[in-house]
Scaffold this active site. Structure first.
Site, PDB file in Angstrom:
ATOM      1  CB  CYS A  80      38.211  33.649  32.217  1.00  0.00           C
ATOM      2  SG  CYS A  80      37.633  32.548  33.506  1.00  0.00           S
ATOM      3  CG  HIS A 138      41.434  35.858  34.673  1.00  0.00           C
ATOM      4  ND1 HIS A 138      40.402  36.669  34.283  1.00  0.00           N
ATOM      5  CD2 HIS A 138      40.864  34.770  35.242  1.00  0.00           C
ATOM      6  CE1 HIS A 138      39.250  36.102  34.589  1.00  0.00           C
ATOM      7  NE2 HIS A 138      39.504  34.942  35.165  1.00  0.00           N
ATOM      8  CD  GLU A 171      41.944  39.261  32.349  1.00  0.00           C
ATOM      9  OE1 GLU A 171      42.734  38.484  31.775  1.00  0.00           O
ATOM     10  OE2 GLU A 171      40.765  38.951  32.597  1.00  0.00           O
TER      11      GLU A 171
HETATM   12  N1  GLN Z   1      32.833  30.933  35.457  1.00  0.00           N
HETATM   13  C1  GLN Z   1      32.666  32.221  34.873  1.00  0.00           C
HETATM   14  C2  GLN Z   1      31.572  32.191  33.799  1.00  0.00           C
HETATM   15  O1  GLN Z   1      30.928  31.252  33.615  1.00  0.00           O
HETATM   16  C3  GLN Z   1      33.943  32.740  34.249  1.00  0.00           C
HETATM   17  C4  GLN Z   1      34.878  33.131  35.361  1.00  0.00           C
HETATM   18  C5  GLN Z   1      35.894  34.152  34.988  1.00  0.00           C
HETATM   19  O2  GLN Z   1      35.847  34.837  33.961  1.00  0.00           O
HETATM   20  N2  GLN Z   1      36.818  34.316  35.886  1.00  0.00           N
HETATM   21  O3  GLN Z   1      31.388  33.180  33.157  1.00  0.00           O
END
Ligand code: GLN
Length: 287
Positions: free
Chosen positions: A101, A261, A263
């Protein structure tokens, strides 16, 4: 006498879900260790560490960058003097690195939906990501994912060709890979012209093995099918049947990225798969 091999795997612990990654890494490491005890002469040891400074990063053979907030992470990394060492780790030494992410955003060569000057990227993956692709926090969702690379790993382990259970993908303000960039010098310059896009500074690998890893092309490792979404330009609806699927997992040489995710689940399959790749790559580097 068995030959003990210790592999140090770090999780960037500046912000976000680093403890959750460490938990699943621990489970994955136990699984790999028990396999290696029965199949090989070499004893495998994993040292799993939190990385907050340059000294800790320099001990690592591989690194995970967790989910969280990429802008915050890049700011803290800059303040801790970690940004350049992270770029060296990923793009010069080409050590195995996995971003989830926010981690995927940091590992992209280009990211949009971000304010110029508001965010620094590490880079390593020749892709442009679109941040917050599915909208705000309330638009977070879960989806069953069919990840072909997990099928291959499972079939190798149990000799069958049946599909394992889908992977539960958790998407929280998730990015998608909206463009695969050509693997040529200077792509950052073109990307810089795209409105509201930030790019990672270019780096070149110093030795041949690293250069080889760098020349790999981007592989699509997973897609999210069947979501009706607005096409990014023009705003017209794309029907579910025509939807090719958003790219939510990619790999290029030593760098792996997922929009979701793993994790935040209890499923260690991706961690096991990735740790196996880390072991393979440390074997290669040792040759
Ligand atoms: N939108 C977040 C960002 O720009 C990432 C979100 C996440 O890691 N759950 O960092």
């Amino acid at each position: 006498m068995p030959n003990p091999t210790t592999i140090t795997v770090g999780v960037l612990a500046l912000q976000g879900a680093f403890l959750e990654h460490l938990n699943l890494l621990r489970r994955a490491a136990t699984q790999l260790q028990s396999q290696s005890d029965s199949t090989s002469q070499d004893e495998l040891h994993f040292d799993l560490i939190q990385v907050r400074n340059v000294a800790q990063l320099s001990k690592c053979d591989a690194l995970i960058i967790p989910g969280g907030e990429s802008t915050t992470m890049s700011l803290v990394a800059a303040q801790s003097g970690l940004l350049e060492p992270l770029r060296e780790f990923v793009k010069v030494h080409r050590k195995p690195t996995w971003g989830t992410c926010a981690g995927l955003i940091l590992l992209a060569e280009a990211a949009n939906a971000t304010k110029k000057g508001g965010q620094e990227l590490i880079g390593g993956l020749d892709v442009r990501v679109n941040r917050n692709h599915f909208g705000r926090q309330v638009e977070s969702f879960q989806a069953d994912l069919d990840l072909p690379f997990l099928n291959e790993a499972a079939n190798q382990t149990n000799g069958s060709s049946s599909s394992p259970a889908p992977f539960q993908g958790i998407f929280i303000r998730a990015p998608v890979v909206e463009k695969i960039l050509p693997n040529v010098d200077g792509i950052q310059k073109d990307e810089q012209q795209v409105a509201e896009t930030v790019v990672a500074p270019s780096k070149s690998a110093k030795d041949d093995r690293a250069r080889l890893a760098m020349s790999s092309t981007v592989e699509i490792m997973g897609k999210l099918p069947g979501r009706v979404r607005k096409a990014s330009t023009g705003g017209e609806e794309v029907s579910a049947g025509d939807e090719v699927g958003d790219i939510i997992a990619v790999q290029q040489g030593n760098v792996f990225g997922t929009s979701f995710h793993p994790e935040l689940t209890a499923d260690a399959r991706i961690h096991v798969w990735w740790l196996n790749r880390v072991v393979e790559s440390t074997d290669r580097m040792a040759v």
